[in-house]
Design an enzyme around this catalytic site. Structure first.
Site, PDB file in Angstrom:
ATOM      1  N   GLY A 141       0.835  -1.202   0.000  1.00 50.44           N
ATOM      2  CA  GLY A 141       0.000   0.000   0.000  1.00 50.44           C
ATOM      3  C   GLY A 141       0.867   1.247   0.000  1.00 50.44           C
ATOM      4  N   ARG A 189       1.330  -4.937  -5.272  1.00 53.30           N
ATOM      5  CA  ARG A 189       1.443  -6.230  -4.587  1.00 53.30           C
ATOM      6  C   ARG A 189       2.135  -7.151  -5.584  1.00 53.30           C
ATOM      7  NH1 ARG A 189      -0.861  -3.904  -0.006  1.00 53.30           N
ATOM      8  NH2 ARG A 189      -2.756  -2.847  -0.612  1.00 53.30           N
ATOM      9  N   ASP A 195       3.837  -4.039   6.625  1.00 60.23           N
ATOM     10  CA  ASP A 195       4.232  -5.297   7.266  1.00 60.23           C
ATOM     11  C   ASP A 195       4.423  -6.439   6.268  1.00 60.23           C
ATOM     12  OD1 ASP A 195       1.396  -5.409   6.988  1.00 60.23           O
ATOM     13  OD2 ASP A 195       1.342  -7.050   8.441  1.00 60.23           O
ATOM     14  N   THR A 216       3.790   3.076   5.529  1.00 58.23           N
ATOM     15  CA  THR A 216       2.393   2.632   5.485  1.00 58.23           C
ATOM     16  C   THR A 216       1.538   3.625   6.262  1.00 58.23           C
ATOM     17  OG1 THR A 216       0.795   1.003   6.325  1.00 58.23           O
ATOM     18  CG2 THR A 216       2.924   1.033   7.406  1.00 58.23           C
TER      19      THR A 216
HETATM   20  P1  ADP Z   1       2.065  -3.922   2.806  1.00 57.71           P
HETATM   21  O1  ADP Z   1       3.536  -3.968   2.629  1.00 57.71           O
HETATM   22  O2  ADP Z   1       1.498  -2.566   2.580  1.00 57.71           O
HETATM   23  O3  ADP Z   1       1.622  -4.547   4.111  1.00 57.71           O
HETATM   24  P2  ADP Z   1       1.153  -6.332   1.402  1.00 57.71           P
HETATM   25  O4  ADP Z   1       0.779  -7.029   2.663  1.00 57.71           O
HETATM   26  O5  ADP Z   1       0.197  -6.441   0.273  1.00 57.71           O
HETATM   27  O6  ADP Z   1       1.402  -4.767   1.623  1.00 57.71           O
HETATM   28  O7  ADP Z   1       2.570  -6.888   0.933  1.00 57.71           O
HETATM   29  C1  ADP Z   1       3.208  -6.371  -0.213  1.00 57.71           C
HETATM   30  C2  ADP Z   1       3.940  -7.463  -0.937  1.00 57.71           C
HETATM   31  O8  ADP Z   1       4.936  -8.030  -0.060  1.00 57.71           O
HETATM   32  C3  ADP Z   1       3.074  -8.656  -1.334  1.00 57.71           C
HETATM   33  O9  ADP Z   1       2.376  -8.445  -2.534  1.00 57.71           O
HETATM   34  C4  ADP Z   1       4.139  -9.741  -1.507  1.00 57.71           C
HETATM   35  O10 ADP Z   1       4.831  -9.598  -2.718  1.00 57.71           O
HETATM   36  C5  ADP Z   1       5.116  -9.413  -0.363  1.00 57.71           C
HETATM   37  N1  ADP Z   1       4.792 -10.239   0.818  1.00 57.71           N
HETATM   38  C6  ADP Z   1       3.838 -10.039   1.733  1.00 57.71           C
HETATM   39  N2  ADP Z   1       3.824 -11.024   2.667  1.00 57.71           N
HETATM   40  C7  ADP Z   1       4.807 -11.886   2.307  1.00 57.71           C
HETATM   41  C8  ADP Z   1       5.317 -13.124   2.850  1.00 57.71           C
HETATM   42  N3  ADP Z   1       4.810 -13.652   3.954  1.00 57.71           N
HETATM   43  N4  ADP Z   1       6.343 -13.718   2.183  1.00 57.71           N
HETATM   44  C9  ADP Z   1       6.868 -13.174   1.086  1.00 57.71           C
HETATM   45  N5  ADP Z   1       6.440 -12.032   0.522  1.00 57.71           N
HETATM   46  C10 ADP Z   1       5.435 -11.375   1.117  1.00 57.71           C
END
Ligand code: ADP
Length: 339
Positions: A12, A73, A104, A127
């Site tokens: 995000g 994402r 996160d 974030t």
């Molecule tokens: P934010 O960073 O805002 O919390 P997301 O939760 O959508 O956003 O995570 C962003 C990107 O980080 C995901 O699309 C994915 O590529 C990567 N990601 C998130 N969680 C994991 C995980 N457990 N293992 C590996 N990559 C991850």
């Protein structure tokens, strides 16, 4: 030693990400490093889509919302194949240090990457949700509060004119930082956020009681309830319908949505982003890795990645007490009765 630093903005987007990219580039230049930016979060790393970042390319971006590197994402990065491709591209491009500005999920991804790649990895909290431990504020959070506040203030004008009840849904993922802060700053009559509610359906009775109590105390006047996203199954539209049926007075939903992510970063976020971007480069100089930079009580710090995303960050307990107790009409009414 001159290093090649790569940076992405991921997940995000948040106001202040650009200010952080700028700080990384300027600080890196100052210390004689080179910086490249991969585009669209982890997607750019997998597709090897990047551009060189110079002082010229980050000129005047400090005041811009969004991110010049784009964000996204990336499902592919969560797979073993995607991770291997990302690692190969970091190696192929002779990257020494990799900085991820994100939330996160992005930092979880970075932690996983660190187990498969020998270079330095540094996270920067970017974030609006403020749901990362190891820093008092995340980049974008203060701007998001102001944006939500601006909308809630406007809603109050029309709510007051028609003496209406509005349920306003704000962002925050699974945390109540934006809901609590924007509710207190707007003088909302009620705030509902995950940290204050265990089972929403069980709480319906107390929400109804609260609204009825407000009407008793204040007479026919506007009521604003700020509600965190994902809190009520079916969202505020469903809750507004349910409440309307229960209390017999029309309740209107208003979902603020993605406007909360946009806009020019407020001064606080520009300054925080400038400090954390610079600090990320400085701890690269020290040889640190596997940490997220942050600021606690105005001091820069670095915490292990698995700590910042797995340790639940608490809301300000004093603010919660003010919102849910001191200023709460139901509590006031009960107290008056017992005096
Ligand atoms: P934010 O960073 O805002 O919390 P997301 O939760 O959508 O956003 O995570 C962003 C990107 O980080 C995901 O699309 C994915 O590529 C990567 N990601 C998130 N969680 C994991 C995980 N457990 N293992 C590996 N990559 C991850």
């Amino acid at each position: 030693m001159r290093k090649k630093i790569a940076v992405i903005t991921s997940g995000g987007d948040a106001p202040g990400m650009n200010a952080c990219v700028r700080a990384i580039v300027l600080a890196a230049n100052r210390y004689g490093h080179q910086v490249v930016g991969f585009k669209h979060g982890y997607n750019g790393l997998i597709e090897n889509e990047y551009k060189e970042l110079t002082a010229d390319s980050v000129q005047h971006i400090i005041k811009l919302g969004g991110t010049i590197l784009k964000s996204a994402r990336c499902e592919a990065f969560t797979t073993d194949k995607g991770l291997t491709t990302a690692v190969n591209n970091l190696t192929r491009n002779e990257i020494d240090s990799f900085i991820v500005i994100g939330g996160d999920g992005s930092l979880r991804g970075l932690d996983r990457l660190s187990k498969h790649w020998d270079g330095q990895v540094i996270g920067v909290p970017g974030t609006i949700d403020n749901d990362l431990s190891g820093t008092d504020n995340t980049i974008g959070y203060q701007t998001a509060i102001d944006t939500a506040l601006d909308s809630i203030d406007k809603l109050r004008d029309t709510a007051d004119a028609f003496e209406r009840i509005f349920l306003v849904e704000v962002m925050g993922r699974h945390a109540g930082f934006i809901a609590l802060a924007s509710a207190v700053a707007s003088g909302a009559e009620q705030a509902l956020f995950p940290e204050s509610i265990e089972d929403p359906h069980l709480e319906l009775e107390s929400i109804v009681q609260h609204v009825e109590c407000l009407r008793k105390v204040k007479g026919k006047s506007s009521i604003i309830m700020v509600i965190a996203e994902h809190l009520w199954p079916g969202g505020v539209t469903d809750l507004a319908e349910t409440l309307t049926k229960q209390i017999g007075i029309e309740c209107r939903p208003c979902i603020l949505g993605h406007i909360q992510r946009g806009g020019a970063p407020v001064a606080y976020d520009r300054i925080l982003a400038t400090k954390l971007g610079t600090y990320a480069v400085e701890i690269i100089n020290e040889g640190q890795s596997g940490v997220m930079v942050g600021e606690i009580n105005n001091r820069q710090c670095a915490h292990k990645l698995n700590y910042v995303y797995s340790e639940q960050k608490a809301l300000d307990p004093y603010l919660v007490k003010i919102q849910q107790n001191i200023f709460d009409v139901v509590q006031c009414l009960n107290q008056t009765k017992t005096l």
